[in-house]
Design an enzyme around this catalytic site. Sequence first.
Site, short mmCIF file in Angstrom:
data_model
loop_
_atom_site.label_atom_id
_atom_site.label_comp_id
_atom_site.label_asym_id
_atom_site.label_seq_id
_atom_site.Cartn_x
_atom_site.Cartn_y
_atom_site.Cartn_z
N SER A 1 89.46 41.09 8.47
CA SER A 1 89.27 41.90 9.68
C SER A 1 88.01 42.73 9.65
O SER A 1 87.62 43.28 10.68
CB SER A 1 90.48 42.82 9.86
OG SER A 1 91.65 42.04 9.96
N HIS B 1 100.80 44.20 20.02
CA HIS B 1 100.31 45.54 20.33
C HIS B 1 100.46 45.87 21.81
O HIS B 1 100.07 46.94 22.25
CB HIS B 1 98.84 45.66 19.94
CG HIS B 1 98.61 45.57 18.45
ND1 HIS B 1 98.28 44.39 17.82
CD2 HIS B 1 98.69 46.52 17.48
CE1 HIS B 1 98.15 44.60 16.52
NE2 HIS B 1 98.40 45.89 16.28
N CYS C 1 93.92 44.43 15.96
CA CYS C 1 94.72 43.42 16.67
C CYS C 1 94.07 42.05 16.57
O CYS C 1 92.95 41.84 17.03
CB CYS C 1 94.85 43.83 18.14
SG CYS C 1 95.66 42.53 19.11
#
Lengths: 362, 627
Positions: B325, B370, B383
């Site tokens: 990420s 989310h 996310c």
Amino acid sequence: MPPKISNKLHIDWPLLTGIILVCLWGLVIIYSASDKNLDMMARQLMRISLGFGIMLFIAQISPEHLYRISLNLFGGAIFMLLIVLALGVIGKGAQRWIDLGIMRFQPSELAKIAVPMMIAQYLSEQQLPPSNTLIFKALAMILIPVLLIAKQPDLGTALLVGSSGIFVLFLAGISWQMISIFAGSLIALAPIVWTMLHKYQKKRVLMLLFPESDPLGAGYHIIQSKIAIGSGGLHGKGWLHGTQSHLDFLPERHTDFIFAVLAEEFGLIGVIVLIGLYSFIIFRGLYIANQAQDTYGRLLSGSLTLVFFVYIFVNIGMVSGMLPVVGVPLPLISYGGTSLVTIMAAFGIIMSIHTHRKLLIA
Amino acid sequence: MIGEVFKDYRQERKLFTNRTILSGMIIILCFLGILIRLIWLQVQSYDHFQTLSQGNRIRLEPIPPIRGLIYETHSIVLAKNLPAYALELIPEKITNFNNTIAKLRKLISISDNDIKRFKKLRRHKRRFDSVPIRTQLTEEEIASFAVNSYQFREASIQVKFIRHYPVSKLTAHVLGYVGRINRRDLKRIDSSQYSGTSHIGKIGLEKTYEHLLHGQVGTKHVEINARGRVLRTLESHPALPGHDLFLYLDLGLQEEASRALGQENGALVAIDPRTGGILAFVSHPTYDTNLFVTGISHKSYNKLLHSPDRPLYNRALRGQYPPGSTIKPFVALAGLETEAIQAKDQIFCPGYYQLPGHKHKFRGWKRHGHGMINLNGAIAQSCDIYFYVLARNLGVDTLHAFLSKFGFGRKTNIDLVGELGGLLPSKAWKLKRRKAPWYPGETLILGIGQGYMLATPLQLASATATLATKGRFITPRIVRAYRGPTTNGTIKEFPKKTIQIAKQTTQHWSEVITAMRQVVESSQGTAKSIFTNAYSIAGKTGTAQVFTVRQNETYDESKISKKMRDHALFVAFAPIENPRIAVAILVENGGHGGAVAAPIARRVMDHHLLRDESSKTQDILLQDTAD
């Protein structure tokens, strides 16, 4: 005409002056070659003094007396050469000397004097030029000690002893015909001898001819001595400043290769001066021979003078790379007593021959 | 003499005189021959023999230069040359070897191994060459020998300089080490320059900057004799010492980073975004480089080589990991700059994403999603679904083009040898290397830094620094400056290599940075635990999968072994307004980036930004003397 002091002492002044000058120069070079070793110089000075003593002693002996002892001396020399050979066989090794306790005596050195004495005596009994039978008998007499010495093995001395006898024959007037026959047969024999040699022996001979092919082995001596001589140039590097000799590159530098030290430190000029001094001694010797009153004296002093020349020629030729390396010292200069004493004895004989002349008009 | 036969004396005499004259002429000819030979030797060939004679007596001996020192940013020495004292014996002066050893053993400990080595070394030396019998004498040994040295004509103490790294474990992966020159080294160096040197840089800065550190060899003309013994020095040209290097590296920060990583395997790279200078460069575990200088034993080397933790492996420079990420801010920026999205745009996140016409569910890390989420939330809460959608909109080639501007997929060209460039996939790459077409699903996982993509911690730190400066890519450097003979003793800085990334608008960069700020400051931020009032932090957590979770399976950390656990990642820079430090952290099998890696970054940034300069330096100096 009142007898001169020189004649009373049986000294030839010109010869003595030449010899002293060369000896002194020799001491100077030995001092440098030994890296300023005063002990070595003192020892050499002792030997030179001994040599002069022997020379003066022999000069007192009249040529007639020398003539009479020639045969005995020759016989004695042969006998002692045989003893040395026998000792060598018993001791299972090459031997050249007889140990007398205080000093070692080399019979081959005696032969250097005894052979020309013997041949001169033998030939002077007959009408010269010598007949062919006389020549062959003389040659046989020369060959016996030469072979005995070559067997030791000491090729350098054998060469000198042989040439001393041959010179007597030459001066006695051996015909050119004979000379060319001997020379021709020698040349003809050479290839036959060559094919009979072992491979390693051939290699050794080739090494003598082409030292550069083995720069670290047999060729090392000659390469380094050529560098020493060549780098001396015209003026030399100066006394005590020869790098080749002082930095140990030059082997045998105070004995057989001392000429290289001289050439390196004193240059070509030094070499010319040395050869000039030697020439003076040699030509004085030849003059004395020519002035001798009888055949024996002429032949003996002439031959001894020529042998002295051979010493010089072979040594310089070898050190400068013209001749194969055979162990011949530079006369009157190389460190060591054996050959010095012999040479001085020879000069004693020459002086004796010159100073015992009868003051008669022939 | 009494002739028994009648002799013609006159004729005999004439004959003799003729022969004597002939002899005299032959003698003159022979002497002339000798003179011609000597003129040839001494006049004609004088130059030749003169040269040979000079070559005989003069030898050129090298004087090794002293290797340059390496200083960190506060001028603390990281690599120096220590005098090493060795006891040496001269074989030709030894009268009785056993006697000498027995006498020496009363003063200095000499093992049987030392004797064995001495005897081995002696065989290759000349009789008058000094041969070491004991190396690395202690001060006491030196002193006790010095007092008794008059008893030993044959022994002496010799000094040699050997490289020493005072904090070797802390600096191993930066400095590298020097080692004995081997045959392979000889092929690539000018061996005359190394004729007096025994060591050469093998790895790290020692290798990269070998040309500056080594210096110039000096020469000494010495007179030698026929056996090679040196008699005197005729003239000498001193060696030029090597250049000293000055690093950006802050030893205090390096140490703090190393402490913060603790026992974990991983890497940390901290860059000053203003200069591109490397402030800290840590790879864990590490090793003692000093062992390699004196020659490491086979046993110790094998232990290092075969350790499962791979201490010799430079993870910061050569470790290629999926960035996870941590790639998201760069992907988001790509979306903004290509105007594929706007920061305020929202998407709905159900917890998974399906490509149209495909059954496969690309899951996010949060099982139930989310909900409605914009850029800020997508980065703060990381996310995945948001970035699947974005990546799909951008396509792989746009992503490739944009990410490569930040240095992904190629070497950063840092001044350290052996760097690896990671992997930034593209359609062309896949066709060429994998001989397969690009699948749309692969674009999705590229958007969250998984799949083929690999990056080194150094690349991540460099990219983060570029983000911090809003597009100024500076080639990272460890060495700031050098000083030496070519600089006349002044410190000379290396030039910086800067590339400005073309921008649509600075606004987009600020939006991404704001989102990264939310990672720390938002109540739902993945790294909210490291929030501080002291300065502002922009960060991004990452978790790189080592172990692939099958469809319909859940990842349960407690059930899988440590080796299979995810790598924890974190990138950050601070302060946001005027960035002074950018860090990238990777903790191998650490688990969640936010929980494991982010606190490490906080400690490092605290150290760099909060502690005042003087106390920092003092601490380290105290430590250095204690070392």
